[in-house]
Design an enzyme around this catalytic site. Structure first.
Site, short mmCIF file in Angstrom:
data_model
loop_
_atom_site.label_atom_id
_atom_site.label_comp_id
_atom_site.label_asym_id
_atom_site.label_seq_id
_atom_site.Cartn_x
_atom_site.Cartn_y
_atom_site.Cartn_z
N GLU A 86 0.87 -1.20 0.16
CA GLU A 86 0.13 0.26 -0.12
C GLU A 86 0.71 1.37 0.19
O GLU A 86 1.69 1.35 0.52
CB GLU A 86 -0.44 0.42 1.42
CG GLU A 86 -1.84 -1.02 1.38
CD GLU A 86 -2.38 -1.04 2.81
OE1 GLU A 86 -3.25 -1.86 3.14
OE2 GLU A 86 -2.51 0.06 3.46
N CYS A 112 3.47 8.89 0.87
CA CYS A 112 3.94 7.65 2.02
C CYS A 112 3.46 6.21 1.77
O CYS A 112 2.79 6.08 0.79
CB CYS A 112 2.40 7.62 3.13
SG CYS A 112 2.40 6.09 4.70
N CYS A 119 5.90 -7.62 7.98
CA CYS A 119 6.98 -6.90 8.69
C CYS A 119 7.38 -7.47 9.97
O CYS A 119 6.43 -8.47 10.21
CB CYS A 119 6.20 -5.49 9.80
SG CYS A 119 7.28 -4.53 10.79
N CYS A 123 3.99 -5.12 16.11
CA CYS A 123 3.22 -4.48 16.89
C CYS A 123 1.45 -4.72 16.98
O CYS A 123 1.22 -5.22 15.56
CB CYS A 123 3.26 -3.06 16.57
SG CYS A 123 5.24 -2.70 16.51
N CYS A 126 -1.25 -3.29 14.93
CA CYS A 126 -0.84 -2.55 13.99
C CYS A 126 -0.94 -4.64 12.61
O CYS A 126 -0.77 -5.32 13.40
CB CYS A 126 0.72 -2.45 13.24
SG CYS A 126 1.27 -2.52 11.54
N HIS A 226 5.38 6.09 20.75
CA HIS A 226 4.08 5.02 21.37
C HIS A 226 3.62 4.85 23.45
O HIS A 226 2.67 4.37 23.28
CB HIS A 226 3.18 3.73 20.78
CG HIS A 226 3.27 4.49 19.08
ND1 HIS A 226 3.42 5.09 18.64
CD2 HIS A 226 3.30 2.83 18.43
CE1 HIS A 226 3.33 5.14 17.48
NE2 HIS A 226 3.85 3.91 17.33
N ASN A 300 -6.23 3.80 14.66
CA ASN A 300 -7.84 2.89 14.24
C ASN A 300 -7.99 2.30 14.14
O ASN A 300 -7.16 1.18 13.77
CB ASN A 300 -7.02 3.79 12.91
CG ASN A 300 -8.46 3.90 11.54
OD1 ASN A 300 -9.03 3.96 12.46
ND2 ASN A 300 -7.39 3.29 10.40
N CYS A 343 -2.39 1.58 8.43
CA CYS A 343 -1.21 0.99 7.04
C CYS A 343 -1.27 -1.05 7.43
O CYS A 343 -1.98 -1.14 8.68
CB CYS A 343 0.23 0.74 7.60
SG CYS A 343 0.21 -0.25 9.10
N1 SAH Z 1 7.20 0.17 11.35
C1 SAH Z 1 7.54 1.68 10.99
C2 SAH Z 1 6.84 2.49 9.43
C3 SAH Z 1 6.62 3.11 9.60
S1 SAH Z 1 4.31 1.76 10.48
C4 SAH Z 1 7.55 2.16 11.76
O1 SAH Z 1 6.85 1.39 12.61
O2 SAH Z 1 7.85 3.38 12.71
C5 SAH Z 1 2.76 2.68 9.55
C6 SAH Z 1 2.41 3.32 10.44
O3 SAH Z 1 1.71 3.42 10.89
C7 SAH Z 1 3.30 3.79 11.75
O4 SAH Z 1 3.16 4.75 12.51
C8 SAH Z 1 2.58 3.11 13.01
O5 SAH Z 1 2.08 4.22 14.36
C9 SAH Z 1 0.93 3.58 12.04
N2 SAH Z 1 -0.07 2.54 12.70
C10 SAH Z 1 -0.14 1.30 13.09
N3 SAH Z 1 -1.12 0.61 13.07
C11 SAH Z 1 -1.84 1.86 13.50
C12 SAH Z 1 -3.66 1.86 13.60
N4 SAH Z 1 -3.79 0.53 13.99
N5 SAH Z 1 -3.93 2.93 13.64
C13 SAH Z 1 -3.59 3.68 13.84
N6 SAH Z 1 -2.09 4.31 12.96
C14 SAH Z 1 -1.17 2.82 12.82
FE1 SF4 Z 2 6.09 -3.05 11.94
FE2 SF4 Z 2 3.23 -1.75 11.65
FE3 SF4 Z 2 5.58 -2.23 14.46
FE4 SF4 Z 2 5.71 -0.69 11.65
S1 SF4 Z 2 4.16 -0.36 12.98
S2 SF4 Z 2 6.91 -1.59 12.79
S3 SF4 Z 2 4.94 -1.51 10.65
S4 SF4 Z 2 4.46 -4.12 12.95
#
Ligand code: SAH
Ligand code: SF4
Length: 355
Positions: A86, A112, A119, A123, A126, A226, A300, A343
């Protein structure tokens, strides 16, 4: 076949004869948006034919585009091996005209982009992290996202966009290809996007932050923090067990950053997890020695997540606390909530639709 987008201009020059054509080929691809090698009429025919035999020009194909009411657009692209990623186009400022129809300023965009399929970091909040790691993107698969989105939206070549590595994947877990992409983006015969307009966002791989810093590319850094204590952060981000908050702060404090810029700390606000004023207070203390700014992001919700979106008034109070204590803070307007903004969410929806 090899994608020509995977080559730096120097690498390309080494592969063709005479080598000075590399510059023209770059301009055709990145500035004149050529769709085939046969259009490159200032190259000898023999070279055009050779390029067409050996390289592909488009490592991505558009699968799906979704437009949000606020103007942001989310793209799902498929790669040559049919995996999908994406990318998002975020208009930061609309085009403006004076009363005579003269243009005051052009529209400004941030794009973006993804750096991996999936990944490894896992997390808890995510969706990308949930599906696990599949593979790294090549440099060309990274740059192609910006090139394609500019093309698809008729954003002319000379309009410089900002790039954030905040899509799918952990860019510092694919440092070599990300660094290569940063260089290709910056090439004056390519998109000429200075590293100062490129922000690498990381979940905090301290050792890799140090490596990126040593490369001294001039990119901006964003840290997905976070949480302000290791206990909470570990629950949200397993990587915190390998690299705790202290190690991240130490890595950031020696990272080379432009005098006029700040390191961005992203803080995903989750209801009853990290949204209290107590957390805000600790955040101010934690970042007191760093030239930092904070971006609060609303969590989100997505299917299967146990977390909840925070209340607006709590997020506003959190932001007010930071700002009134001298820590610059903005709230990320949840652009494109209606298009499965965060994401991994568009990809997930598409997979559900196909299932
Ligand atoms: N892996 C890297 C780069 C992008 S991750 C990182 O973690 O910094 C993508 C972005 O989406 C991050 O800023 C993360 O905090 C955000 N993100 C992931 N899941 C999300 C969710 N459910 N709601 C809002 N933002 C989210
Ligand atoms: Fe990977 Fe999602 Fe964590 Fe970013 S927020 S490091 S994309 S698992």
């Amino acid at each position: 076949m090899t994608s020509i987008l995977d080559l730096t201009k120097d690498e390309l020059a080494q592969k063709i004869k005479p080598s000075f054509h590399a510059r023209q080929i770059y301009q055709w691809i990145y500035q004149k948006y050529a769709n085939s090698f046969h259009e490159m009429l200032n190259l000898p025919k023999i070279l055009r034919d050779k390029l067409a035999q050996e390289y592909i020009l488009s490592p991505l194909a558009l699968v799906k585009e979704e437009q949000s009411v606020d103007g942001s657009k989310k793209y799902l692209f498929s790669l040559q091996d049919k995996l999908t990623i994406e990318s998002v186009l975020l208009p930061m400022k609309n085009e403006q005209f004076d009363e005579n129809g003269g243009r005051i300023h052009h529209a400004r965009y941030t794009i973006c982009i993804s750096s991996q399929v999936g990944c490894r970091m896992g997390c808890a909040f995510c969706l990308t992290g949930k599906s696990g790691f599949v593979r790294n993107l090549s440099a060309g698969e990274i740059t192609a996202q910006v090139l394609f989105i500019k093309k698809l939206n008729n954003i002319s070549a000379e309009r410089r966009v900002n790039i954030v590595y905040m899509g799918m994947g952990e860019p510092l877990d694919n440092l070599q290809n990300v660094a290569k992409a940063i260089g290709i983006f910056a090439d004056i015969d390519a998109l000429a996007i200075s590293p100062k307009r490129q922000t690498v966002s990381t979940s905090g791989l301290s050792a890799q932050i140090a490596k990126l810093g040593k490369m001294d590319l001039g990119v901006l850094l964003a840290i997905s923090l976070h949480a302000i204590d290791d206990e909470t952060r570990e629950k949200l981000m397993p990587i915190n067990r390998a690299y705790n908050i202290k190690s991240v702060i130490e890595a950031v404090s020696v990272f080379p950053i432009d005098m006029r810029k700040r390191v961005l700390f992203e803080y995903l606000v989750i209801k009853n997890v990290n949204d209290s004023l107590q957390s805000a207070k600790k955040l101010v203390k934690l970042l007191s020695q760093i030239k930092a700014k904070v971006n609060l992001i609303y969590f989100n919700p997505h299917n299967g997540s146990k977390f909840e979106r925070p209340n607006e008034k709590d997020v506003a109070a959190f932001a007010d606390f930071l700002n009134s204590h001298g820590l610059l803070c903005t709230i990320r307007q949840s652009k494109g909530l209606d298009i499965s903004a965060a994401c991994g969410q568009l990809k997930q929806r598409r997979e559900n639709e196909l299932a």
